[in-house]
Design a protein around this motif. Structure first.
Motif, PDB file in Angstrom:
ATOM      1  N   HIS A 175      -4.173   3.805   2.160  1.00 14.25           N
ATOM      2  CA  HIS A 175      -3.626   3.845   0.807  1.00 14.25           C
ATOM      3  C   HIS A 175      -2.646   2.696   0.583  1.00 14.25           C
ATOM      4  O   HIS A 175      -2.655   2.072  -0.486  1.00 14.25           O
ATOM      5  N   VAL A 176      -1.806   2.435   1.569  1.00 12.04           N
ATOM      6  CA  VAL A 176      -0.855   1.335   1.451  1.00 12.04           C
ATOM      7  C   VAL A 176      -1.584   0.001   1.346  1.00 12.04           C
ATOM      8  O   VAL A 176      -1.234  -0.858   0.522  1.00 12.04           O
ATOM      9  N   ARG A 178      -4.599  -0.533   0.275  1.00  9.43           N
ATOM     10  CA  ARG A 178      -5.394  -0.622  -0.955  1.00  9.43           C
ATOM     11  C   ARG A 178      -4.532  -0.761  -2.193  1.00  9.43           C
ATOM     12  O   ARG A 178      -4.858  -1.552  -3.102  1.00  9.43           O
ATOM     13  N   PHE A 179      -3.411  -0.027  -2.245  1.00 11.63           N
ATOM     14  CA  PHE A 179      -2.636   0.040  -3.480  1.00 11.63           C
ATOM     15  C   PHE A 179      -1.342  -0.769  -3.436  1.00 11.63           C
ATOM     16  O   PHE A 179      -0.676  -0.900  -4.469  1.00 11.63           O
ATOM     17  N   VAL A 180      -0.967  -1.304  -2.270  1.00  8.97           N
ATOM     18  CA  VAL A 180       0.258  -2.101  -2.168  1.00  8.97           C
ATOM     19  C   VAL A 180      -0.056  -3.512  -1.681  1.00  8.97           C
ATOM     20  O   VAL A 180       0.286  -4.505  -2.340  1.00  8.97           O
ATOM     21  N   PRO A 183      -2.811  -5.584  -4.050  1.00  6.69           N
ATOM     22  CA  PRO A 183      -2.241  -6.102  -5.305  1.00  6.69           C
ATOM     23  C   PRO A 183      -1.234  -7.224  -5.082  1.00  6.69           C
ATOM     24  O   PRO A 183      -1.204  -8.195  -5.854  1.00  6.69           O
TER      25      PRO A 183
END
Length: 258
Positions: A175-176, A178-180, A183
């Motif tokens: 999750h980190v 992919r989403f941090v 981006p």
């Protein structure tokens, strides 16, 4: 750095002697191939149609190369400080074996972070050496890229080490990433100047460590940044590194003494 911490460092170096071939592709070849593809393929097109005026007065390759190095250091730091730490601190992991002997949590942390710094420095040095293949990039600023990339990587590795040591499952790592991490990779000034994005998003980007790392690497390489700006980027990244190490020391004590 204590002698016990150096024992932990030697352990990770011994592991690396057996696995370094597998890391070359991810940590070195992928960023270099991307650099060559962008420099030889997209670079001339951007210079022809957009011109240096949109890239603060330099060609696309000179703009992109230091940013790509900062991004590669971030990716390498994420790789070294997430799953490896999570696995080592779990029951049956190498941290548990080390602290069953004379090593304490601080020794384990210091030795592993030293190994991370070694990996980041070697990868940055390989990337910097590859820049010599481009005559337009052979400048005195190359000498500053390795320490700047190392500091950028440590600003990610230290906090992520502290965080990874708290995890019970590996799922949050994805999750980190992919989403941090992704981006940041796309919007922190690696591929285009940040002043081209909307103002609201721009101020979010200014708070990210990759933007500071990119600006530090690019400013030192091109020699265009003001001393105050370079000092500000360095202080931000150094503070994040120190804060991460302090958090990691507390986390390691709690987990390894549990």
């Amino acid at each position: 750095m204590s002698a016990l911490a150096l024992r932990e460092f030697r352990y990770w170096m011994l592991r690396y002697r057996r696995t370094w071939r597998g890391t070359i592709v991810i940590n070195v070849l992928n960023p270099l191939l991307f650099l060559f593809a962008m420099g030889a393929g997209l670079g001339p097109l951007v210079d022809r149609h957009a011109g240096p005026a949109t890239l603060h007065g330099v060609g696309f390759l000179a703009f992109f190369a230091p940013g790509m190095l900062a991004a590669a250091s971030m990716q390498n730091a994420v790789t070294e400080s997430t799953r490896a730490v999570f696995t080592a601190i779990r029951p049956g992991g190498s941290y548990r074996s080390a602290t069953a002997g004379p090593l304490g949590p601080e020794d384990v942390l210091a030795g592993h972070v030293l190994f991370m710094a070694f990996r980041l420095a070697v990868s940055a040095a390989c990337f910097t050496a590859a820049l010599l293949c481009f005559p337009s990039l052979r400048t005195a600023g190359l000498l500053w890229l390795v320490p700047a990339a190392l500091l950028t990587g440590l600003a990610f590795a230290a906090p992520l080490t502290a965080w990874s040591a708290t995890l019970e499952t590996p799922a949050p790592m994805m999750h980190v990433f992919r989403f941090v991490i992704m981006p940041m990779y796309m919007f922190s000034g690696v591929f285009f100047p940040v002043d081209q994005v909307p103002v609201a998003l721009r101020y979010v980007i200014y708070g990210t460590p990759l933007w500071h790392g990119t600006e530090l690497c690019r400013g030192l390489f091109l020699g265009t940044a003001a001393p105050a700006a370079l000092l500000g980027h360095t202080a931000y990244l150094a503070a994040l590194t120190v804060l991460g190490l302090l958090m990691a020391r507390r986390t390691y004590r709690r987990r390894l003494f549990a």
